[in-house]
Structure formats: C-alpha cells, structure tokens
Design an enzyme around this catalytic site. Structure first.
Site, PDB file in Angstrom:
ATOM      1  N   SER A 139       0.851  -1.189   0.000  1.00  0.00           N
ATOM      2  CA  SER A 139       0.000   0.000   0.000  1.00  0.00           C
ATOM      3  C   SER A 139       0.881   1.230   0.000  1.00  0.00           C
ATOM      4  O   SER A 139       2.036   1.194   0.464  1.00  0.00           O
ATOM      5  CB  SER A 139      -0.882   0.008   1.257  1.00  0.00           C
ATOM      6  OG  SER A 139      -1.498   1.271   1.458  1.00  0.00           O
ATOM      7  N   TYR A 152      -2.563  -1.336  10.160  1.00  0.00           N
ATOM      8  CA  TYR A 152      -2.603  -1.532   8.712  1.00  0.00           C
ATOM      9  C   TYR A 152      -1.326  -0.990   8.075  1.00  0.00           C
ATOM     10  O   TYR A 152      -0.698  -1.668   7.249  1.00  0.00           O
ATOM     11  CB  TYR A 152      -3.827  -0.839   8.127  1.00  0.00           C
ATOM     12  CG  TYR A 152      -3.949  -1.013   6.633  1.00  0.00           C
ATOM     13  CD1 TYR A 152      -4.556  -2.138   6.094  1.00  0.00           C
ATOM     14  CD2 TYR A 152      -3.440  -0.064   5.758  1.00  0.00           C
ATOM     15  CE1 TYR A 152      -4.658  -2.314   4.719  1.00  0.00           C
ATOM     16  CE2 TYR A 152      -3.542  -0.220   4.384  1.00  0.00           C
ATOM     17  CZ  TYR A 152      -4.144  -1.344   3.865  1.00  0.00           C
ATOM     18  OH  TYR A 152      -4.237  -1.509   2.505  1.00  0.00           O
TER      19      TYR A 152
END
Length: 254
Positions: A139, A152
């Site tokens: 990401s 995350y």
C-alpha cells in the site's frame, strides 16, 4: 509477469480490487481461480463469470490455507502465479488497549501471516514452473502513515520489506516477486471509502495496473501514478509534507 497465458490464484478476491483485477486478467487470456471464505459469494461469481474457478479459503486460518492450496493444485497443476490479495483495514485508537489490541492482532494475522502462509503453501510448486510469479500487495501507506490506521500501515510496510527480501532469496529460481502498491481506491476497505473523492476509481486503478504489467513485465513494483506521492516522499525529501497532507486531507487513506 506476462499479461496473458498464466494460471493465476487470487485468494481474497471476492470483491474490491481483487475481483476487479481477476476479471480483467481473465479478459486478457489468463485462467483465474478466485479464493474467498463464503461459498455463496463464490458460487455467484462463478455463475456470473463463466470460466472463473473458485476455492473456499480463509487466509486467516492456516488449516484453510493448506486445504485450499491442495484443491487449487489438484485442479490446476499448471498454476504459475499467486496473488496474495486478502487484507483488512481498521481505524484504531492507541490511547488505550481496548482501542487497538484485538484489531491489531487480526490485521497482522490476515495481512502479514496470511501472505506468508500462502507463499509457504505454494512456493515449492511455483519453483517447479518455468515462469512463475508471486505478487504481493502492499500500500502507499507502507511508505507514509495514516494516523488512524497504525496496524494496517505497519502490516503493509512489513509486506514491502518481505517482498524485497524474498525477491533476493528467490533470485536463484524462476520465481519473480512483484509488489503491487495501491493508493486509496474506491472499495469497501474502510466504511465510506467506496465513495471517497480522495480515492481512485476502481476501474481506473485496475486498467492502469494491467497496462503497467503489460508494459513492464519485469517490474519489481507496480505503482500507478497516483501512489507515487506517498511512495517516494522520503526519496524526494518531502516526507514530512506528504504525511501532513495525507492526514489533513484524506480520512480514508489506503
């Protein structure tokens, strides 16, 4: 990774980026197997998209991963691409343990242990194939943190470094390691993200990803243009500004 002629397993692909990418890869002449937890959802996808195979698999459960891998390889012994797509994202409050501990453990199990266990289940088979690829999914938040989602961010930073490391180890094999680095995309990863003006439209993202794979078959990272603001802040020397802008402008990050 070639854009066509592959047999590709994508666990965690019953919605969002995973499903959209799977359908586009099938349209480009690949055999695609989707993995997910819910049999009813898998059955509907298979009915709606002839030619797509499906396998029940829970990437948070090592027993399910082992079982799913056996099914995939029994039915598709020519498998040559694994896309470790499954992931979860949650907002956390680290001021007190009740605000983050359960969430953090779930995220690390799914986002870090899941890909590790998937790679363990398939790496020996992939080593036997003449042209194989492991695609990991990190990401933009691996490179610039969104304050609301610490676990995350950390999980995706771990995936980035894992990708870098196993690429070095597998350099003596025929297995390529490719890291897909998404920006915020309009999916249901966080509540409201599918409608966020800050997130990239899903179809645009997948189209750009497939175009990059086609144009750069030997790429180590697949970076759409929109993620480069996050990905390269430290190298450009404007990391602090990137982090400030991310946390001021985008409540949904990814």
């Amino acid at each position: 990774m070639d854009i066509s002629g592959n047999t590709i397993f994508i666990p965690g692909s019953t919605s969002g980026i995973g499903l959209a990418l799977a359908l586009e890869l099938q349209a480009r002449g690949n055999t695609v197997i989707l993995g997910g937890r819910r049999a009813d959802v898998l059955a509907k996808i298979a009915a709606d998209h002839p030619g797509i195979d499906t396998v029940e698999i829970d990437t948070a459960d090592p027993v399910s991963i082992a079982s799913g891998a056996r099914q995939v390889l029994e039915r598709h012994p020519d498998l040559n691409v694994l896309v470790a797509m499954a992931g979860i994202m949650r907002v956390e409050d680290w001021h007190h343990p009740a605000g983050f501990l359960d969430s953090a453990e779930s995220i690390i199990t799914t986002n870090v242990l899941g890909p590790i266990r998937l790679i363990a289940a398939f790496v020996e088979h992939l080593r036997s194939r003449p042209d194989a690829t492991i695609m990991t999914v990190s990401s933009g938040l691996a490179f610039a943190p969104l304050a609301a989602t610490p676990s995350y961010n950390a999980s995706k930073a771990a995936i980035h470094m894992l990708s870098e490391s196993i690429r070095l180890q597998l350099a003596d094999t025929g297995v390529k390691v490719v890291e897909l680095v998404p920006p915020a995309v309009r999916t249901g990863l966080l509540p409201g993200q599918e409608n966020s003006e800050f997130a990239m439209p899903l179809d645009d993202f997948v189209a750009e990803v497939v175009a990059l794979i086609e144009a750069q078959p030997d790429a180590k990272e697949i970076q759409v243009e929109r993620v480069k603001f996050l990905r390269h802040g430290e190298a450009r020397g404007d990391y602090d500004q990137v982090v400030a802008m991310l946390n001021t402008a985008d409540p949904h990050g990814k």
